[in-house]
Design an enzyme around this catalytic site. Structure first.
Site, mmCIF file in Angstrom:
data_model
loop_
_atom_site.group_PDB
_atom_site.id
_atom_site.type_symbol
_atom_site.label_atom_id
_atom_site.label_comp_id
_atom_site.label_asym_id
_atom_site.label_seq_id
_atom_site.Cartn_x
_atom_site.Cartn_y
_atom_site.Cartn_z
ATOM 1 N N LYS A 267 11.179 7.375 13.454
ATOM 2 C CA LYS A 267 10.075 8.270 13.164
ATOM 3 C C LYS A 267 8.852 7.780 13.774
ATOM 4 C CE LYS A 267 8.252 7.706 8.837
ATOM 5 N NZ LYS A 267 6.949 7.438 8.893
ATOM 6 N N ASN A 268 8.612 6.342 13.418
ATOM 7 C CA ASN A 268 7.383 5.719 13.949
ATOM 8 C C ASN A 268 7.023 5.614 15.348
ATOM 9 O OD1 ASN A 268 6.493 5.955 11.264
ATOM 10 N ND2 ASN A 268 6.917 3.924 10.596
ATOM 11 N N CYS B 67 1.692 9.077 3.013
ATOM 12 C CA CYS B 67 2.158 8.459 1.844
ATOM 13 C C CYS B 67 0.911 7.793 0.849
ATOM 14 C CB CYS B 67 3.378 7.562 2.061
ATOM 15 S SG CYS B 67 4.788 8.171 2.379
ATOM 16 N N ARG C 42 -5.879 5.432 2.546
ATOM 17 C CA ARG C 42 -5.551 4.426 3.625
ATOM 18 C C ARG C 42 -6.592 4.510 4.324
ATOM 19 N NH1 ARG C 42 0.511 5.768 4.642
ATOM 20 N NH2 ARG C 42 0.522 4.130 6.359
ATOM 21 N N ASP D 206 8.286 -1.303 5.141
ATOM 22 C CA ASP D 206 9.211 -0.154 4.854
ATOM 23 C C ASP D 206 10.533 -0.498 4.435
ATOM 24 O OD1 ASP D 206 6.735 1.046 5.734
ATOM 25 O OD2 ASP D 206 7.737 1.457 7.798
ATOM 26 N N ARG E 36 11.018 13.838 5.015
ATOM 27 C CA ARG E 36 9.812 13.638 6.047
ATOM 28 C C ARG E 36 10.260 12.388 7.074
ATOM 29 N NH1 ARG E 36 5.565 10.741 3.482
ATOM 30 N NH2 ARG E 36 5.243 10.118 5.629
HETATM 31 N N1 EPU Z 1 -5.643 -0.711 7.388
HETATM 32 C C1 EPU Z 1 -7.043 -0.894 7.237
HETATM 33 N N2 EPU Z 1 -7.797 -0.206 8.197
HETATM 34 C C2 EPU Z 1 -7.366 0.380 9.056
HETATM 35 C C3 EPU Z 1 -6.205 0.574 9.393
HETATM 36 C C4 EPU Z 1 -5.091 -0.217 8.308
HETATM 37 O O1 EPU Z 1 -7.406 -1.624 6.202
HETATM 38 O O2 EPU Z 1 -8.358 1.112 9.631
HETATM 39 C C5 EPU Z 1 -4.591 -1.619 6.521
HETATM 40 C C6 EPU Z 1 -3.851 -0.524 5.618
HETATM 41 O O3 EPU Z 1 -4.337 0.001 4.605
HETATM 42 C C7 EPU Z 1 -2.688 -1.487 5.518
HETATM 43 C C8 EPU Z 1 -2.639 -2.500 6.748
HETATM 44 O O4 EPU Z 1 -3.950 -2.415 7.207
HETATM 45 O O5 EPU Z 1 -3.019 -2.337 4.353
HETATM 46 C C9 EPU Z 1 -1.485 -2.230 7.737
HETATM 47 O O6 EPU Z 1 -1.591 -0.882 8.025
HETATM 48 P P1 EPU Z 1 -1.256 -0.376 9.450
HETATM 49 O O7 EPU Z 1 -2.294 0.172 10.072
HETATM 50 O O8 EPU Z 1 -0.431 -1.245 10.103
HETATM 51 O O9 EPU Z 1 -0.167 0.747 8.959
HETATM 52 P P2 EPU Z 1 -0.077 2.327 9.645
HETATM 53 O O10 EPU Z 1 -0.226 2.043 11.164
HETATM 54 O O11 EPU Z 1 -1.003 3.139 8.926
HETATM 55 C C10 EPU Z 1 2.515 2.046 10.207
HETATM 56 C C11 EPU Z 1 3.711 2.944 9.839
HETATM 57 C C12 EPU Z 1 3.949 2.832 8.391
HETATM 58 C C13 EPU Z 1 4.187 1.246 8.100
HETATM 59 C C14 EPU Z 1 2.909 0.208 8.574
HETATM 60 C C15 EPU Z 1 3.075 -1.144 8.530
HETATM 61 C C16 EPU Z 1 3.442 4.744 11.311
HETATM 62 C C17 EPU Z 1 3.137 6.159 11.420
HETATM 63 N N3 EPU Z 1 3.371 4.278 9.872
HETATM 64 O O12 EPU Z 1 1.514 2.404 9.403
HETATM 65 O O13 EPU Z 1 5.043 3.541 7.996
HETATM 66 O O14 EPU Z 1 4.332 1.079 6.647
HETATM 67 O O15 EPU Z 1 2.608 0.739 9.995
HETATM 68 O O16 EPU Z 1 4.382 -1.615 9.385
HETATM 69 O O17 EPU Z 1 3.550 3.912 12.209
HETATM 70 C C18 EPU Z 1 6.597 4.419 6.361
HETATM 71 O O18 EPU Z 1 7.120 4.946 7.836
HETATM 72 O O19 EPU Z 1 6.913 5.011 5.333
HETATM 73 C C19 EPU Z 1 5.229 3.969 6.692
HETATM 74 C C20 EPU Z 1 4.309 4.132 5.817
#
Ligand code: EPU
Length: 420
Positions: free
Chosen positions: A21-22, A116, A123, A308, A401
């Site tokens: 998915k990601n 989520c 976030r 995850d 999802r």
């Molecule tokens: N964060 C910030 N500021 C930002 C971006 C992130 O503070 O501008 C924080 C977030 O709040 C979090 C941490 O940094 O505490 C890590 O977040 P990250 O940006 O790595 O997460 P993401 O890219 O939004 C992806 C996956 C998530 C997975 C995370 C961590 C996708 C679409 N989503 O999220 O997947 O948990 O990396 O591995 O790629 C899921 O599939 O259920 C899911 C939530």
């Protein structure tokens, strides 16, 4: 829609892992970087990918399904600078559309992305905004919309003060068409990032270092189309492996996966005593007569244990002997679902929002529950399958999802899940 699970059944047989998915979500925005066609295969048929496709189409571009799991994407000449609120609200990866839109039109407008509810408040996206700013974008907030403008994006040196997966992907992607060199430091190193960089390089980008903390991108004038095969979903593979181990009833073969993406899980399986065998593209879990022992878990950025996979691991630990301290370091709301497991008979003490102690082994009992988010949802489905009696899971949009035809596929292993 609901799942009604008749739990406690023997599980055995084979299950195939779908595309990640990601990884899949990100190819839709990346397709905006070229006017040539991209043929995407192994794309999972899940709600989140449909939302990404809807966004691509809402911005005026063409997506055509060729056959199951294969889709053709072709960006059109006019790129709309405003991302529609009703879609941005639905998935966090929608923010990946911002960079390519900004590169193509010189502006991008969008509300705060949804997704989520697993972190405090909404976030944050500060690291994306800082990155775009460093690449020359001006940012204003008007009527609840972020309004970014940049006549020309230029290369920059950007240090992520927190490791971010989509942030790394977004700035790496945007930098491919910026003028000059971009150096991204303290990057995330997930396999999905490496796969995206490999695809972009095949299409004409000049990216070095994906999969390491420093990524260097030399901007180019133009990208081509091509073919992109989505890598197998390591979270799905790990979840099935934990379900098989927790059930400990029959032999299960998990096919079409990349076990090397799950080294942190295998290290824990060794400590727990799971009887498993890895080959290049499959995982075999065999039942064992040994008592499975609990062990502690701390989530970590890749190659550490993925956040995850934490919810399924928490469910798994209700079926092992001893106590397990689970420390969720990435999100502060991702352990709240443990309370629902307690209502199903688990013995879990919450120390604080980041830490719980699971004591096992406990018998789980069926219960009426509501899926709070994607990964907690699959962990509750797992609990329902392991429990005795009937479990009713509401709000299964939150499971579908991310997992294609999940009830059918688990029923093929012997589970009894009805979708009503
Ligand atoms: N964060 C910030 N500021 C930002 C971006 C992130 O503070 O501008 C924080 C977030 O709040 C979090 C941490 O940094 O505490 C890590 O977040 P990250 O940006 O790595 O997460 P993401 O890219 O939004 C992806 C996956 C998530 C997975 C995370 C961590 C996708 C679409 N989503 O999220 O997947 O948990 O990396 O591995 O790629 C899921 O599939 O259920 C899911 C939530």
């Amino acid at each position: 829609m609901k799942f009604i699970v008749n739990g406690g059944k023997k599980l055995e047989g084979e299950i195939e892992v779908k595309g990640a998915k990601n990884a899949a979500l990100k190819i839709f925005p990346v397709a905006l970087l070229t006017k040539e066609t991209i043929l995407v295969s192994n794309i999972p048929e899940i709600e989140d990918c449909l939302r990404a496709q809807e966004m691509f189409e809402a911005l005026g571009h063409k997506a055509k399904k060729i056959s199951c799991g294969i889709i053709e994407l072709k960006a059109q000449n006019n790129i709309c600078p405003e991302l529609p609120e009703n879609l941005v609200n639905k998935f966090r990866a929608s923010i990946m559309f911002v960079g390519p839109t900004l590169a193509a039109c010189g502006e991008a407008r969008f509300p705060h992305p949804g997704g989520c509810v697993i972190g405090a408040g909404t976030r944050p996206i500060d690291l994306f905004l800082k990155g775009f700013q460093k690449m020359g974008a001006k940012i204003e907030i008007k009527n609840g919309y972020y309004c970014l403008t940049a006549k020309k994006l230029k290369g920059a040196e950007i240090f992520f003060n927190k490791i971010t997966v989509t942030g790394t992907e977004s700035l790496m992607t945007t930098a491919t068409l910026a003028e000059g060199e971009t150096i991204l430091k303290n990057c995330a190193m997930e396999p999905e990032i490496i796969s995206l960089a490999e695809y972009l390089n095949k299409s004409g980008s000049k990216i070095k270092g994906a999969g390491t903390p420093t990524i260097i991108i030399k901007g180019v004038k133009k990208l081509h189309g091509g073919e992109y095969k989505i890598i197998p979903d390591r979270i799905e593979a790990g979840t099935f492996a934990m379900l098989a181990a927790a059930s400990n009833s029959g032999e299960i073969l998990i096919k079409n996966c990349e076990p090397k993406h799950l080294e942190a899980l295998w290290a824990l399986f060794d400590r727990i005593g799971v009887n498993y065998l890895l080959s290049k593209n499959s995982i075999r879990i065999k039942p064992t007569k040994r008592k499975l022992v609990s062990c502690d878990l701390t989530t970590h950025e890749y190659p550490g244990f993925a956040t995850d996979l934490q919810p399924p691991f928490t469910t798994f630990m209700t079926q092992t002997y001893g106590s397990s301290l689970i420390h969720e370091t990435i999100y502060d709301r991702r352990l709240l679902f443990a309370d629902i497991l307690t209502q199903m008979g688990a013995n879990i003490i919450m120390a604080d929002p980041h830490r719980v102690v699971v004591s096992g082994q406990t018998k789980l009992r069926g219960k009426k529950v509501v899926s709070p988010d994607l990964r907690a949802g699959i962990a509750l489905l797992m609990a329902g399958i392991l429990a005795t009696g009937k479990t009713e899971i509401d709000n299964i949009y939150q499971i579908e999802r991310g997992y294609e035809k999940i009830s059918e596929r688990l029923n093929n292993l012997g589970a009894e899940i009805k979708k009503v």
